[in-house]
Write an enzyme that holds these catalytic residues in place. Sequence first.
Site, PDB file in Angstrom:
ATOM      1  N   ALA A   1      -4.593  -8.971   0.884  1.00 13.36           N
ATOM      2  CA  ALA A   1      -4.444  -7.664   0.638  1.00 13.36           C
ATOM      3  C   ALA A   1      -3.525  -7.111  -0.644  1.00 13.36           C
ATOM      4  CB  ALA A   1      -4.006  -6.625   1.829  1.00 13.36           C
ATOM      5  N   LYS A   2      -3.848  -6.641  -1.476  1.00 10.38           N
ATOM      6  CA  LYS A   2      -2.872  -6.412  -2.837  1.00 10.38           C
ATOM      7  C   LYS A   2      -2.398  -4.826  -2.157  1.00 10.38           C
ATOM      8  CE  LYS A   2      -2.841  -5.836  -7.573  1.00 10.38           C
ATOM      9  NZ  LYS A   2      -1.724  -6.682  -7.715  1.00 10.38           N
TER      10      LYS A   2
END
Length: 316
Positions: free
Chosen positions: A158-159
């Site tokens: 996940a960014k």
Amino acid sequence: MNKTDLIWHNGKLVPWDQAQVHVLTHALHYGSSVFEGIRVYATPSGSRAFRLRAHTRRLFDSAKIHRINIPYSAAEIDAACREVVVRNKLTDGAYIRPIAFRGYGDIGLAPPDDHPVDVSIAAWEWGTYLGAGALEAGVDVCVSSWQRVAPNTIPALAKAGGNYLSSTLVSLEARDNGFQEGIALAADGTVSEAASANLFLVRDGIIYTPHATASILTGITRDSVMVLARDLGLDIVEQAIPREMLYIADEIFLTGTAAEITPVKSVDRRVVGAGTRGEITRRLQDAFFGLFDGRTEDRWDWLEPIDEPVRIEKRA
Ligand code: PMP
């Protein structure tokens, strides 16, 4: 930062200085934001956003991992990204930054599913990330004393805003020690990625890059480079990479929206190969930058037109 006129904020374009939040915004306290960075290039057929849909997809993937409900569709976010570029009259060298974050409401750690989620999209002019000349001359990097998050702690795929506490520690340490970028190892001591870019190395003509399980963000540039490499008939392997393989590599390069394809000329003061940009790195740069000046045919539909703005109102 090169300020522009307007920022898209919860469905409306507002003046740059008015895109603000409350100090009790959830994301400010807990890093509960997800974001993207997208580049716009001037091409012979006009301005194009590079793989905008793929970035928006990753934004929604990151949000899903963290259970952040973005109150817009992917198509609406794509349209808003294009609108911000067009309305700020940005063309070549623009960088788009969409961010979705838990807003002001409940400051508890388990906010309700209907907790406010704000979405902002800014865009500004941004040139070479690792300094002028880096794309040709390469950069000096170090292996950081800070490792990446271990699997099943903070999700690396996940960014998310919170992940960048790690990248910031890696970057600050590298800078303080006179390097342009730091490489983080994964929890098992194998190579993970740079502070804000993925890593590739070449040894005896074969390209290696850490697998998705090495606590990396699976970069969109990384994916593009893998496609271009295979297209050029080059062998590319995703595998665990021991730290010392960095010291005996013939070539190393970093990939990312900001870094594009940046050669590495030394790691921990050991010269990589001949200390200049390697041949495979140069061929991949040629193929990659060729997409933007028309030398590489865009057979993958990666260059997305930006001049079709649509006005969106936030869903009730
Ligand atoms: N890893 C990290 C930690 C990053 O911040 C980035 C930049 N988004 C990348 C890799 C490269 O990803 P991309 O090619 O999608 O920009």
